[in-house]
Scaffold this motif. Structure first.
Motif, PDB file in Angstrom:
ATOM      1  N   SER A   1       0.830  -1.212   0.000  1.00 11.19           N
ATOM      2  CA  SER A   1       0.000   0.000   0.000  1.00 11.19           C
ATOM      3  C   SER A   1       0.856   1.250   0.000  1.00 11.19           C
ATOM      4  O   SER A   1       1.318   1.705   1.050  1.00 11.19           O
ATOM      5  CB  SER A   1      -0.927   0.016   1.225  1.00 11.19           C
ATOM      6  N   VAL A   2       1.080   1.804  -1.197  1.00  7.19           N
ATOM      7  CA  VAL A   2       1.751   3.103  -1.304  1.00  7.19           C
ATOM      8  C   VAL A   2       0.907   4.014  -2.191  1.00  7.19           C
ATOM      9  O   VAL A   2       0.147   3.556  -3.039  1.00  7.19           O
ATOM     10  CB  VAL A   2       3.190   2.991  -1.870  1.00  7.19           C
ATOM     11  N   SER A   3       1.051   5.308  -1.965  1.00  9.41           N
ATOM     12  CA  SER A   3       0.351   6.311  -2.778  1.00  9.41           C
ATOM     13  C   SER A   3       1.392   7.276  -3.340  1.00  9.41           C
ATOM     14  O   SER A   3       2.285   7.713  -2.613  1.00  9.41           O
ATOM     15  CB  SER A   3      -0.663   7.080  -1.922  1.00  9.41           C
ATOM     16  N   PHE A   4       1.268   7.584  -4.630  1.00  8.65           N
ATOM     17  CA  PHE A   4       2.236   8.478  -5.272  1.00  8.65           C
ATOM     18  C   PHE A   4       1.617   9.766  -5.809  1.00  8.65           C
ATOM     19  O   PHE A   4       2.325  10.660  -6.236  1.00  8.65           O
ATOM     20  CB  PHE A   4       2.965   7.749  -6.406  1.00  8.65           C
ATOM     21  N   GLY A   5       0.294   9.858  -5.834  1.00  3.53           N
ATOM     22  CA  GLY A   5      -0.336  11.114  -6.246  1.00  3.53           C
ATOM     23  C   GLY A   5      -0.586  11.244  -7.734  1.00  3.53           C
ATOM     24  O   GLY A   5      -1.665  11.663  -8.149  1.00  3.53           O
ATOM     25  N   GLU A   6       0.390  10.913  -8.535  1.00  2.72           N
ATOM     26  CA  GLU A   6       0.253  11.051  -9.981  1.00  2.72           C
ATOM     27  C   GLU A   6      -0.694  10.002 -10.554  1.00  2.72           C
ATOM     28  O   GLU A   6      -0.597   8.828 -10.166  1.00  2.72           O
ATOM     29  CB  GLU A   6       1.623  10.909 -10.651  1.00  2.72           C
ATOM     30  N   PRO A   7      -1.634  10.400 -11.422  1.00  2.00           N
ATOM     31  CA  PRO A   7      -1.844  11.727 -11.985  1.00  2.00           C
ATOM     32  C   PRO A   7      -2.695  12.614 -11.061  1.00  2.00           C
ATOM     33  O   PRO A   7      -3.492  12.120 -10.283  1.00  2.00           O
ATOM     34  CB  PRO A   7      -2.622  11.426 -13.271  1.00  2.00           C
ATOM     35  N   GLY A   8      -2.495  13.912 -11.182  1.00  4.79           N
ATOM     36  CA  GLY A   8      -3.363  14.869 -10.517  1.00  4.79           C
ATOM     37  C   GLY A   8      -2.806  15.523  -9.282  1.00  4.79           C
ATOM     38  O   GLY A   8      -3.091  16.683  -8.995  1.00  4.79           O
ATOM     39  N   TYR A   9      -1.982  14.765  -8.536  1.00  2.00           N
ATOM     40  CA  TYR A   9      -1.395  15.318  -7.309  1.00  2.00           C
ATOM     41  C   TYR A   9       0.134  15.245  -7.371  1.00  2.00           C
ATOM     42  O   TYR A   9       0.797  14.839  -6.419  1.00  2.00           O
ATOM     43  CB  TYR A   9      -1.901  14.555  -6.080  1.00  2.00           C
ATOM     44  N   GLU A  10       0.677  15.661  -8.501  1.00  2.00           N
ATOM     45  CA  GLU A  10       2.128  15.578  -8.679  1.00  2.00           C
ATOM     46  C   GLU A  10       2.891  16.430  -7.681  1.00  2.00           C
ATOM     47  O   GLU A  10       4.078  16.184  -7.433  1.00  2.00           O
ATOM     48  CB  GLU A  10       2.513  15.980 -10.104  1.00  2.00           C
ATOM     49  N   GLU A  11       2.210  17.452  -7.109  1.00  2.00           N
ATOM     50  CA  GLU A  11       2.899  18.266  -6.098  1.00  2.00           C
ATOM     51  C   GLU A  11       3.179  17.442  -4.843  1.00  2.00           C
ATOM     52  O   GLU A  11       4.101  17.750  -4.082  1.00  2.00           O
ATOM     53  CB  GLU A  11       2.064  19.509  -5.747  1.00  2.00           C
ATOM     54  N   ARG A  12       2.408  16.389  -4.632  1.00  2.00           N
ATOM     55  CA  ARG A  12       2.663  15.493  -3.496  1.00  2.00           C
ATOM     56  C   ARG A  12       3.800  14.531  -3.811  1.00  2.00           C
ATOM     57  O   ARG A  12       4.704  14.337  -3.021  1.00  2.00           O
ATOM     58  CB  ARG A  12       1.412  14.686  -3.162  1.00  2.00           C
ATOM     59  N   GLU A  13       3.688  13.898  -4.972  1.00  2.00           N
ATOM     60  CA  GLU A  13       4.692  12.924  -5.396  1.00  2.00           C
ATOM     61  C   GLU A  13       4.436  12.526  -6.832  1.00  2.00           C
ATOM     62  O   GLU A  13       3.283  12.513  -7.287  1.00  2.00           O
ATOM     63  CB  GLU A  13       4.655  11.687  -4.489  1.00  2.00           C
TER      64      GLU A  13
ATOM     65  N   PRO B   1      -7.589  12.015 -11.949  1.00  2.00           N
ATOM     66  CA  PRO B   1      -8.748  11.195 -11.580  1.00  2.00           C
ATOM     67  C   PRO B   1      -8.355   9.876 -10.905  1.00  2.00           C
ATOM     68  O   PRO B   1      -7.217   9.421 -11.018  1.00  2.00           O
ATOM     69  CB  PRO B   1      -9.414  10.921 -12.931  1.00  2.00           C
ATOM     70  N   VAL B   2      -9.327   9.294 -10.221  1.00  2.00           N
ATOM     71  CA  VAL B   2      -9.148   7.996  -9.583  1.00  2.00           C
ATOM     72  C   VAL B   2      -8.887   6.938 -10.651  1.00  2.00           C
ATOM     73  O   VAL B   2      -9.458   6.986 -11.749  1.00  2.00           O
ATOM     74  CB  VAL B   2     -10.414   7.647  -8.760  1.00  2.00           C
ATOM     75  N   ILE B   3      -8.032   5.984 -10.342  1.00  2.00           N
ATOM     76  CA  ILE B   3      -7.700   4.911 -11.280  1.00  2.00           C
ATOM     77  C   ILE B   3      -8.813   3.869 -11.247  1.00  2.00           C
ATOM     78  O   ILE B   3      -8.867   3.019 -10.346  1.00  2.00           O
ATOM     79  CB  ILE B   3      -6.343   4.271 -10.905  1.00  2.00           C
TER      80      ILE B   3
ATOM     81  N   SER C   1     -10.302   2.445 -14.469  1.00  2.00           N
ATOM     82  CA  SER C   1     -10.602   1.885 -15.792  1.00  2.00           C
ATOM     83  C   SER C   1      -9.371   1.211 -16.378  1.00  2.00           C
ATOM     84  O   SER C   1      -8.248   1.395 -15.895  1.00  2.00           O
ATOM     85  CB  SER C   1     -11.056   2.995 -16.749  1.00  2.00           C
ATOM     86  N   ASN C   2      -9.591   0.437 -17.434  1.00  4.38           N
ATOM     87  CA  ASN C   2      -8.503  -0.233 -18.152  1.00  4.38           C
ATOM     88  C   ASN C   2      -7.460   0.780 -18.616  1.00  4.38           C
ATOM     89  O   ASN C   2      -6.248   0.565 -18.449  1.00  4.38           O
ATOM     90  CB  ASN C   2      -9.101  -0.992 -19.343  1.00  4.38           C
ATOM     91  N   ALA C   3      -7.912   1.911 -19.175  1.00  2.00           N
ATOM     92  CA  ALA C   3      -6.983   2.922 -19.679  1.00  2.00           C
ATOM     93  C   ALA C   3      -6.147   3.517 -18.555  1.00  2.00           C
ATOM     94  O   ALA C   3      -4.944   3.804 -18.740  1.00  2.00           O
ATOM     95  CB  ALA C   3      -7.756   4.026 -20.403  1.00  2.00           C
ATOM     96  N   ASP C   4      -6.749   3.703 -17.395  1.00  2.00           N
ATOM     97  CA  ASP C   4      -6.016   4.262 -16.260  1.00  2.00           C
ATOM     98  C   ASP C   4      -4.909   3.309 -15.808  1.00  2.00           C
ATOM     99  O   ASP C   4      -3.789   3.736 -15.507  1.00  2.00           O
ATOM    100  CB  ASP C   4      -6.962   4.527 -15.083  1.00  2.00           C
ATOM    101  N   ILE C   5      -5.231   2.022 -15.735  1.00  2.00           N
ATOM    102  CA  ILE C   5      -4.232   1.027 -15.330  1.00  2.00           C
ATOM    103  C   ILE C   5      -3.089   0.995 -16.344  1.00  2.00           C
ATOM    104  O   ILE C   5      -1.908   0.949 -15.981  1.00  2.00           O
ATOM    105  CB  ILE C   5      -4.872  -0.370 -15.205  1.00  2.00           C
ATOM    106  N   THR C   6      -3.431   1.054 -17.619  1.00  2.00           N
ATOM    107  CA  THR C   6      -2.409   1.067 -18.671  1.00  2.00           C
ATOM    108  C   THR C   6      -1.509   2.283 -18.537  1.00  2.00           C
ATOM    109  O   THR C   6      -0.274   2.189 -18.694  1.00  2.00           O
ATOM    110  CB  THR C   6      -3.086   1.056 -20.058  1.00  2.00           C
ATOM    111  N   PHE C   7      -2.086   3.437 -18.215  1.00  2.00           N
ATOM    112  CA  PHE C   7      -1.306   4.660 -18.026  1.00  2.00           C
ATOM    113  C   PHE C   7      -0.322   4.511 -16.876  1.00  2.00           C
ATOM    114  O   PHE C   7       0.872   4.841 -17.013  1.00  2.00           O
ATOM    115  CB  PHE C   7      -2.236   5.842 -17.751  1.00  2.00           C
ATOM    116  N   ILE C   8      -0.800   4.006 -15.745  1.00  2.00           N
ATOM    117  CA  ILE C   8       0.071   3.843 -14.577  1.00  2.00           C
ATOM    118  C   ILE C   8       1.219   2.889 -14.906  1.00  2.00           C
ATOM    119  O   ILE C   8       2.384   3.153 -14.574  1.00  2.00           O
ATOM    120  CB  ILE C   8      -0.737   3.318 -13.371  1.00  2.00           C
ATOM    121  N   ASN C   9       0.903   1.797 -15.578  1.00  2.00           N
ATOM    122  CA  ASN C   9       1.957   0.843 -15.956  1.00  2.00           C
ATOM    123  C   ASN C   9       2.992   1.483 -16.874  1.00  2.00           C
ATOM    124  O   ASN C   9       4.203   1.242 -16.747  1.00  2.00           O
ATOM    125  CB  ASN C   9       1.342  -0.385 -16.626  1.00  2.00           C
ATOM    126  N   SER C  10       2.525   2.306 -17.809  1.00  2.12           N
ATOM    127  CA  SER C  10       3.450   2.925 -18.760  1.00  2.12           C
ATOM    128  C   SER C  10       4.409   3.883 -18.063  1.00  2.12           C
ATOM    129  O   SER C  10       5.566   4.032 -18.478  1.00  2.12           O
ATOM    130  CB  SER C  10       2.669   3.669 -19.847  1.00  2.12           C
TER     131      SER C  10
END
Length: 417
Positions: A62-74, A99-101, A103-112
């Protein structure tokens, strides 16, 4: 990547070299030789560090990185670098971005965003659309894109029927459902543990009952539906007992505890320091004792840093209004070493991988190098200079810790301080 590690004490109960000091030759990311002494005729880079110990790479569920949307955090890149320099080779990343992750596209974005990094990122998809707790998200589609679990981070599922349906639906593809253990109608507007300390400080409390009711409800639902349930970050003695009884019934349930809930009691809140404002809240010493025992006897399956960077604007305000969360990757090893032996610390930092679909392999010739490098005996006071995250909301600042991390070797890369 070709590296020769010199004089490393191996801590890996699955390895034939456990508790011995060896040289390790790593060629193209694979361990090709382990011996008392290895020559270096090809002039590979040598790693020779003070009191060097190595183990299988560590895992955080369980870690949180913020991106996308909260890049000022991490950001994902700096978050992964922080994880690497803290000894973690795999991290499961929560969906609490903007936005919250979900959907399929969101997961693909995080992986990329995590491609070609030494640390493996495992995306956790939201359980409900936008984590609003109203409609199930695209669980199967996210699973096919690589989501390892489904969790509305720190947001309880109030509707028991929705949780029932989630467990039933996810069981069709062996999906792992996570449920935050808090009953919101009981917790109300509480901001810390309901106890004598909250009364003294004049802060609204979150009763232990709020957690225990939700844990009990979810275990009943699991017994009814089947499926796979993970309960993140329990914090009370009764929760430990409830999960212990559920496991005796052979229910498919696991749970974790945040490292800070093993270390700090609610009495530290006397000065209203918002870095200690976390969810679930810090509890009592008797809860801590039960949680530690639960880790030792295996009732609690894994520990987590519950690393959650929060920017200064949301922490340097009145306690009631401050955001919940602390960073914890950088202090994880040193904090655990003040509670457990080195062997047990490594054990709890490497457990939980199978639950999230991570393959493990002992430190042995022929296996890919996936290792953490550390000095278990170094004592120091954790300070701002030890913080690698963009956000600085560190609960462990000024604490006396034991054990420093040099970095990792994984995915055919070395990331070292």
């Amino acid at each position: 990547m070709n590296i020769l590690i010199k004089s490393a004490t191996i801590i890996d109960s699955k390895s034939e070299f456990h508790n011995t000091t060896q040289d390790l030759l790593i060629e193209k990311g694979v361990i090709t030789k382990i011996s008392n002494s290895i020559e270096n005729p090809k002039n590979y880079k040598e790693i020779s560090l003070e009191n060097l110990h190595i183990s299988q790479g560590w895992f955080d569920s369980s870690v949180s990185f913020g991106e996308p949307g909260y890049e000022e955090r991490e950001t994902i890149q700096n978050g992964l670098k922080t994880a690497a320099l803290s000894g973690f080779t795999t991290v499961a990343v929560n969906a609490n971005s903007n936005p919250v992750i979900d959907s399929n596209a969101d997961i693909t974005f995080i992986n990329s965003k995590a491609n070609n990094h030494a640390v493996s990122l495992l995306p956790i998809g939201a359980l409900t659309v936008a984590s609003k707790g109203e409609h199930l998200a695209e669980l199967y589609d996210m699973n096919t894109a690589g989501a390892v679990a489904f969790y509305d981070y720190k947001k309880p599922i109030d509707n028991p029927n929705l949780m029932k349906i989630a467990l039933q639906y996810a069981s069709n593809f062996d999906g792992l459902v996570c449920s935050f253990p808090q009953e919101n109608k009981i917790s109300g507007n509480g901001v810390m543990n309901e106890n004598i300390t909250s009364t003294r400080l004049g802060l609204k409390g979150i009763p232990a009952l709020a957690e225990e009711l939700q844990v009990s409800r979810d275990l009943f639902l699991l017994e009814y539906t089947g499926g796979k349930l993970h309960i993140p970050t329990i914090s009370t003695a009764t929760s430990v007992n409830l999960i212990k009884e559920a496991k005796k019934k052979k229910l498919d349930v696991t749970c974790s505890v945040a490292i800070h809930n093993l270390y700090f009691a609610d009495a530290v809140l006397t000065d209203f320091d918002t870095n200690y404002k976390v969810l679930p809240p810090l509890r009592t010493q008797s809860d801590i004792d039960a949680l530690i025992e639960g880790v030792k006897d295996g009732t609690i399956d894994m520990v987590t840093t519950d690393h959650n960077p929060i920017d200064i604007e949301e922490k340097k305000i009145e306690f009631d209004h401050a955001n919940y969360g602390t960073i914890g990757l950088e202090s994880a090893f040193g904090a655990l070493q003040t509670i457990f032996t080195t062997k047990k610390t490594i054990d709890v930092l490497t457990k939980g991988k199978a639950r999230f679909g991570v393959e493990t392999a002992p430190i042995a010739v022929g296996n890919a190098a996936n290792i953490a490098l550390f000095n278990p005996d170094a004592k120091y006071t954790f300070s701002k200079k030890d913080i690698l995250s963009k956000s600085k909301n560190a609960m462990f600042e000024n604490e006396s810790l034991k054990g420093t991390v040099y970095g990792i070797i994984a995915n055919n890369q070395a990331v070292l301080k």
